[in-house]
Scaffold this motif. Structure first.
Motif, PDB file in Angstrom:
ATOM      1  N   SER A  50       0.829  -1.203   0.000  1.00 29.02           N
ATOM      2  CA  SER A  50       0.000   0.000   0.000  1.00 29.02           C
ATOM      3  C   SER A  50       0.871   1.262   0.000  1.00 29.02           C
ATOM      4  O   SER A  50       0.604   2.210  -0.739  1.00 29.02           O
ATOM      5  CB  SER A  50      -0.923  -0.021   1.221  1.00 29.02           C
ATOM      6  N   LEU A  51       1.919   1.252   0.831  1.00 29.36           N
ATOM      7  CA  LEU A  51       2.821   2.405   0.889  1.00 29.36           C
ATOM      8  C   LEU A  51       3.584   2.584  -0.417  1.00 29.36           C
ATOM      9  O   LEU A  51       3.971   3.692  -0.770  1.00 29.36           O
ATOM     10  CB  LEU A  51       3.827   2.236   2.040  1.00 29.36           C
ATOM     11  N   ASN A  52       3.817   1.483  -1.126  1.00 28.98           N
ATOM     12  CA  ASN A  52       4.572   1.532  -2.383  1.00 28.98           C
ATOM     13  C   ASN A  52       3.770   2.127  -3.536  1.00 28.98           C
ATOM     14  O   ASN A  52       4.326   2.317  -4.603  1.00 28.98           O
ATOM     15  CB  ASN A  52       5.000   0.111  -2.804  1.00 28.98           C
ATOM     16  N   HIS A  53       2.485   2.349  -3.333  1.00 29.14           N
ATOM     17  CA  HIS A  53       1.645   2.846  -4.413  1.00 29.14           C
ATOM     18  C   HIS A  53       0.965   4.144  -4.007  1.00 29.14           C
ATOM     19  O   HIS A  53       0.767   4.406  -2.816  1.00 29.14           O
ATOM     20  CB  HIS A  53       0.579   1.810  -4.777  1.00 29.14           C
ATOM     21  N   THR A  54       0.594   4.928  -5.012  1.00 28.91           N
ATOM     22  CA  THR A  54      -0.182   6.141  -4.779  1.00 28.91           C
ATOM     23  C   THR A  54      -1.564   5.926  -5.371  1.00 28.91           C
ATOM     24  O   THR A  54      -1.697   5.528  -6.528  1.00 28.91           O
ATOM     25  CB  THR A  54       0.503   7.352  -5.457  1.00 28.91           C
ATOM     26  N   PHE A  55      -2.587   6.151  -4.553  1.00 29.46           N
ATOM     27  CA  PHE A  55      -3.968   5.910  -4.975  1.00 29.46           C
ATOM     28  C   PHE A  55      -4.697   7.237  -5.061  1.00 29.46           C
ATOM     29  O   PHE A  55      -4.638   8.043  -4.126  1.00 29.46           O
ATOM     30  CB  PHE A  55      -4.674   4.996  -3.966  1.00 29.46           C
ATOM     31  N   ILE A  56      -5.350   7.459  -6.180  1.00 26.94           N
ATOM     32  CA  ILE A  56      -6.186   8.656  -6.316  1.00 26.94           C
ATOM     33  C   ILE A  56      -7.591   8.220  -6.718  1.00 26.94           C
ATOM     34  O   ILE A  56      -7.813   7.054  -7.079  1.00 26.94           O
ATOM     35  CB  ILE A  56      -5.608   9.663  -7.336  1.00 26.94           C
ATOM     36  N   ILE A  57      -8.505   9.159  -6.637  1.00 31.02           N
ATOM     37  CA  ILE A  57      -9.897   8.866  -6.948  1.00 31.02           C
ATOM     38  C   ILE A  57      -9.995   8.364  -8.394  1.00 31.02           C
ATOM     39  O   ILE A  57      -9.208   8.793  -9.241  1.00 31.02           O
ATOM     40  CB  ILE A  57     -10.758  10.120  -6.676  1.00 31.02           C
ATOM     41  N   ASP A  58     -10.873   7.429  -8.640  1.00 27.64           N
ATOM     42  CA  ASP A  58     -11.103   6.767  -9.936  1.00 27.64           C
ATOM     43  C   ASP A  58     -10.108   5.643 -10.220  1.00 27.64           C
ATOM     44  O   ASP A  58     -10.267   4.926 -11.206  1.00 27.64           O
ATOM     45  CB  ASP A  58     -11.126   7.742 -11.123  1.00 27.64           C
ATOM     46  N   ASN A 102     -13.941   5.610  -5.247  1.00 27.35           N
ATOM     47  CA  ASN A 102     -14.817   6.695  -5.698  1.00 27.35           C
ATOM     48  C   ASN A 102     -14.993   7.802  -4.663  1.00 27.35           C
ATOM     49  O   ASN A 102     -15.837   8.675  -4.823  1.00 27.35           O
ATOM     50  CB  ASN A 102     -16.177   6.145  -6.148  1.00 27.35           C
ATOM     51  N   ASN A 103     -14.200   7.772  -3.607  1.00 27.35           N
ATOM     52  CA  ASN A 103     -14.181   8.913  -2.689  1.00 27.35           C
ATOM     53  C   ASN A 103     -12.811   8.972  -2.015  1.00 27.35           C
ATOM     54  O   ASN A 103     -12.011   8.053  -2.158  1.00 27.35           O
ATOM     55  CB  ASN A 103     -15.320   8.823  -1.663  1.00 27.35           C
ATOM     56  N   VAL A 104     -12.553  10.077  -1.309  1.00 23.44           N
ATOM     57  CA  VAL A 104     -11.209  10.297  -0.776  1.00 23.44           C
ATOM     58  C   VAL A 104     -11.014   9.709   0.616  1.00 23.44           C
ATOM     59  O   VAL A 104      -9.964   9.896   1.226  1.00 23.44           O
ATOM     60  CB  VAL A 104     -10.857  11.802  -0.747  1.00 23.44           C
ATOM     61  N   LEU A 123      -5.940  -5.164   3.862  1.00 26.85           N
ATOM     62  CA  LEU A 123      -5.323  -4.056   3.126  1.00 26.85           C
ATOM     63  C   LEU A 123      -6.005  -2.741   3.500  1.00 26.85           C
ATOM     64  O   LEU A 123      -7.234  -2.657   3.520  1.00 26.85           O
ATOM     65  CB  LEU A 123      -5.486  -4.298   1.614  1.00 26.85           C
ATOM     66  N   ALA A 124      -5.179  -1.748   3.792  1.00 28.50           N
ATOM     67  CA  ALA A 124      -5.682  -0.392   4.037  1.00 28.50           C
ATOM     68  C   ALA A 124      -5.125   0.532   2.958  1.00 28.50           C
ATOM     69  O   ALA A 124      -3.937   0.466   2.637  1.00 28.50           O
ATOM     70  CB  ALA A 124      -5.264   0.087   5.425  1.00 28.50           C
ATOM     71  N   ILE A 125      -5.993   1.363   2.409  1.00 28.29           N
ATOM     72  CA  ILE A 125      -5.624   2.261   1.307  1.00 28.29           C
ATOM     73  C   ILE A 125      -5.856   3.699   1.737  1.00 28.29           C
ATOM     74  O   ILE A 125      -6.945   4.042   2.198  1.00 28.29           O
ATOM     75  CB  ILE A 125      -6.521   1.974   0.068  1.00 28.29           C
ATOM     76  N   ARG A 126      -4.839   4.507   1.587  1.00 27.66           N
ATOM     77  CA  ARG A 126      -4.998   5.946   1.824  1.00 27.66           C
ATOM     78  C   ARG A 126      -5.078   6.633   0.462  1.00 27.66           C
ATOM     79  O   ARG A 126      -4.210   6.445  -0.385  1.00 27.66           O
ATOM     80  CB  ARG A 126      -3.788   6.474   2.616  1.00 27.66           C
ATOM     81  N   VAL A 127      -6.117   7.415   0.256  1.00 24.63           N
ATOM     82  CA  VAL A 127      -6.322   8.065  -1.042  1.00 24.63           C
ATOM     83  C   VAL A 127      -5.658   9.439  -1.024  1.00 24.63           C
ATOM     84  O   VAL A 127      -5.893  10.238  -0.121  1.00 24.63           O
ATOM     85  CB  VAL A 127      -7.825   8.195  -1.361  1.00 24.63           C
ATOM     86  N   SER A 128      -4.796   9.689  -2.008  1.00 24.53           N
ATOM     87  CA  SER A 128      -4.129  10.983  -2.121  1.00 24.53           C
ATOM     88  C   SER A 128      -5.053  11.989  -2.778  1.00 24.53           C
ATOM     89  O   SER A 128      -5.795  11.661  -3.697  1.00 24.53           O
ATOM     90  CB  SER A 128      -2.865  10.853  -2.977  1.00 24.53           C
ATOM     91  N   SER A 138      -9.227  18.044 -13.637  1.00 27.25           N
ATOM     92  CA  SER A 138      -9.230  16.884 -14.523  1.00 27.25           C
ATOM     93  C   SER A 138     -10.299  15.875 -14.140  1.00 27.25           C
ATOM     94  O   SER A 138     -10.532  14.923 -14.861  1.00 27.25           O
ATOM     95  CB  SER A 138      -7.864  16.218 -14.511  1.00 27.25           C
ATOM     96  N   HIS A 139     -10.951  16.060 -12.998  1.00 28.71           N
ATOM     97  CA  HIS A 139     -12.043  15.151 -12.675  1.00 28.71           C
ATOM     98  C   HIS A 139     -13.322  15.706 -13.243  1.00 28.71           C
ATOM     99  O   HIS A 139     -14.334  15.672 -12.829  1.00 28.71           O
ATOM    100  CB  HIS A 139     -12.116  14.910 -11.165  1.00 28.71           C
TER     101      HIS A 139
END
Ligand SMILES: *[C@@H]1O[C@H](CO)[C@@H](O)[C@H](O)[C@H]1NC(C)=O
Ligand SMILES: *[C@@H]1O[C@H](CO)[C@@H](O)[C@H](O)[C@H]1NC(C)=O
Ligand SMILES: *[C@@H]1O[C@H](CO)[C@@H](O)[C@H](O)[C@H]1NC(C)=O
Ligand SMILES: *[C@@H]1O[C@H](CO)[C@@H](O)[C@H](O)[C@H]1NC(C)=O
Ligand SMILES: *[C@@H]1O[C@H](CO)[C@@H](O)[C@H](O)[C@H]1NC(C)=O
Ligand SMILES: [Cu+2]
Length: 139
Positions: A50-58, A102-104, A123-128, A138-139
């Motif tokens: 999870s830390l190795n990746h960056t997650f954004i909306i969509d 679909n949300n932050v 797994l826990a995901i933090r959305v940037s 751009s959204h």
């Protein structure tokens, strides 16, 4: 000729926006990369992934697992922390399964089979959130 200008404008607008906002194209993340979704050998495996990746909306998370051995449930932070399998937001039992962000809010996923969650199949995901208005547009 009269019809040409609006369509040309549209094409230019699309090209420009795809160039300018390319950085925010939605990404598909295969959870655990080639290891997929299974009981990990190291307790910190999915936290590190999870830390190795960056997650954004969509963006989309793809969970790849063996049907019948595992599943994926989206849960609250409390259920994630305690591996409570009684209060699921959503469960998917067929692989591969996709969850689109679909949300932050932070997002939490566990396997509800046996003691897999307590064995760190979670797994826990933090959305940037984009920093500035250019990225927001751009959204
Ligand atoms: C747009 O993104 C794609 C895929 O990530 C990349 O290959 C390409 O170089 C990017 N284009 C620009 C103009 O940044
Ligand atoms: C995280 O990234 C580090 C450095 O690139 C790499 O060594 C490690 O295998 C990665 N771990 C996971 C779980 O993706
Ligand atoms: C899922 O796992 C199988 C078996 O390891 C592999 O063949 C397949 O390519 C994986 N799919 C994805 C999307 O990673
Ligand atoms: C936002 O800005 C901070 C500091 O400049 C940076 O560390 C971070 O990576 C940026 N976040 C995104 C999503 O671009
Ligand atoms: C705004 O976002 C863009 C794209 O992520 C980045 O290149 C730029 O440095 C950011 N500007 C500020 C002031 O954070
Ligand atoms: Cu499992």
């Amino acid at each position: 000729m009269a019809n040409l200008k609006p369509s040309l404008f549209l094409i230019i607008a699309m090209v420009v926006s795809s160039m300018e906002f390319n950085h925010s194209v939605a990404t598909e993340h295969v959870v655990g990369d080639s290891f997929g979704w299974a009981v990990p050998q190291n307790a910190g495996f999915y936290a590190m992934w999870s830390l190795n990746h960056t997650f954004i909306i969509d963006d989309t998370l793809i969970f790849n697992f063996t049907d019948g051995f595992h599943n994926v449930a989206e849960v609250t932070k409390e259920a994630y922390d305690t591996c409570n399998t009684q209060n699921l937001i959503l469960i998917q039992t067929t692989s591969p399964t996709r969850f689109t962000i679909n949300n932050v809010d932070n997002h939490y996923y566990i396997c509800t089979v046996g003691l897999h969650c307590k064995s760190f199949l979670k797994l826990a995901i933090r959305v940037s959130v984009p920093n500035n208005s250019s990225a927001m547009l751009s959204h």
